[in-house]
Scaffold this active site. Structure first.
Site: not given
Length: 452
Positions: A108, A247, A249, A251
């Site tokens: 992430s 960000d 990833d 999400d």
């Protein structure tokens, strides 16, 4: 049954250190494959499970993808490879393609030297705790590789990006488009670098992409939702209407308006709730976290909307939403949930929801948030001796009571222990920064004296 490896968002750590090693990830793939193969109805049907693997742009993703694929194959599970794909994209494709599970290789918002593994169930939701515990139990068993004619096969899902782009676009109202809007889209050199600019461009926007040159080592490095200064500068320099920060990833979402002002997840939640009220007539409730700014709670309640605080983590926000049958929730960090649009937090979809709200209202973000001024927050991390009994301290209790009485509904005090280190986090919100600072420092001093 407890969990040794799975945290609130899968398994995460520094690459090369346990558990983020090739041998562990291979065994993890095997263990997950065996659990999937033994799922109710699976063994009886004889159907071979199929999982989708997506990843972000970290250099270690290739190594871990190969290990994970090998583990699934050894368990007799077929694999589809999506390549670089946002976490919510994997969740969507898993559900849309009727697959057994989805797996994301990502850490992430963390730096490139970290990585992680998280799973989605067939319906695009994060795995329940009990399934993660089952997978961990299989990690202790010998790896009994399937016979050659029972090995899982692997193939690449060539149209993964296109399918996800179309899904994102489908969440934007057909009555609107983005023609005439100039958007700066910051993809954090991460998983969305191939898809996010296309989504907004195909809806008509003039897109200026940044953070779209991943090299395996620069994910989240000075760009994206964890470093929004680059986006703020780009919006001002290009005279853009809006900036969108994702960000690694994709999400999370933060938004920058035309003046360069940054809006966090707390503020965006309020905007989305107000938009739903305007279009649907009412919103029963919304979910934030223990860290959600008090000003947002006050504003929502004044609008007649119930507000519930979950523990920190989008997993817990999701739990509260499902328990109550509500749709909207968020964290200040930018995890935004709209369960009538997606089963998980999605930065691109959330950005489209914000853009639709602006289109419907004809207002700017600042105008939609008129009258909502975030309370200043003061956070102090106080190191303690491991095992210190801060909860039983009368001195700490008196300091907390004194602050709460002084704030008297115009602020709040939050004390919570870190889950990873011997630190007590002291957070105070107040209408005035001087009050927040004074009360936080008084409580922190009491903690230091009581736990020395």
């Amino acid at each position: 049954m407890g969990r040794r490896y799975f945290g609130t968002d899968g398994i995460r750590g520094k690459v090369g250190d346990a558990p983020i090693t090739p041998d562990f990830v291979l065994r993890l793939g095997y263990a997950a494959g065996k659990v999937l193969a033994s799922a109710p109805g699976r063994a009886a049907s004889g159907a071979r499970p199929t999982v989708l693997i997506g990843k972000d742009t970290r250099v270690s993703g290739y190594m871990l993808e190969a290990a994970l694929e090998a583990g699934f194959s050894a368990a007799g599970v077929d694999v589809m490879l999506a390549g670089p794909m946002p976490t919510p994209g994997v969740a969507y494709l898993t559900r849309a393609l009727r697959l057994s599970a989805g797996v994301v290789i990502s850490a992430s918002h963390n730096p490139y030297h970290d990585n992680g593994i998280k799973f989605f169930s067939a319906d695009g939701n994060k795995l329940p705790d009990e399934i993660e515990a089952e997978i961990e139990a299989w990690l202790d068993k010998p790896l009994d590789c399937a016979a050659s004619d029972g090995l899982g096969k692997a193939r690449r899902l060539d149209d993964a990006a296109g399918r996800y782009i179309e899904f994102c676009k489908s969440t934007f109202p057909a009555a609107f488009d983005l023609r005439g809007m100039k958007l700066v889209v910051d993809c954090a050199h991460g998983a969305a670098y191939q898809v996010a600019p296309h989504v907004f461009h195909e809806l008509g926007a003039d897109v200026i992409p940044i953070g779209v040159a991943p090299n395996g080592f620069n994910i989240n490095d000075g760009v994206g939702a964890t470093a929004p200064d680059a986006l703020m500068r780009a919006v001002r320099a290009n005279h853009a209407d809006l900036g969108i920060a994702l960000d690694g990833d994709a999400d999370r979402l933060l938004v920058v308006d035309h003046t360069g002002r940054l809006y966090n997840g707390d503020e965006l939640l309020y905007v989305l709730v107000k938009d739903r009220i305007a279009t649907n007539g009412q919103v029963e409730g919304a979910v934030g976290t223990l860290m959600t700014n008090f000003a947002v709670e006050v504003a929502l309640k004044e609008a007649g909307v119930q507000f519930v605080r979950a523990a920190v983590g989008d997993r817990y926000v999701l739990e509260q939403l499902r328990e109550r049958g509500w749709q909207l929730g968020a964290e200040g960090s930018g995890h935004i949930l709209s369960l009538d649009r997606h089963s998980t937090g999605d930065g691109i979809v959330s950005a489209l929801l914000v853009l639709a709200a602006l289109k419907r209202s004809g207002k700017t973000l600042a105008q939609m948030l008129e009258g909502v001024t975030l309370f200043p927050q003061k956070l102090i991390n106080v190191r303690m001796k491991p095992g210190a009994d801060w909860k039983g301290s009368e001195a700490i209790r008196r300091a907390i009571d004194s602050a709460e009485q002084a704030l008297s509904g115009s602020g709040r005090v939050l004390i919570r222990a870190s889950g990873t280190e011997p630190v007590l986090r002291v957070m105070v919100e107040a209408r005035q920064a001087t009050d927040a600072n004074r009360h936080a420092e008084a409580i922190a001093d009491a903690v230091k004296q009581a736990t020395a």
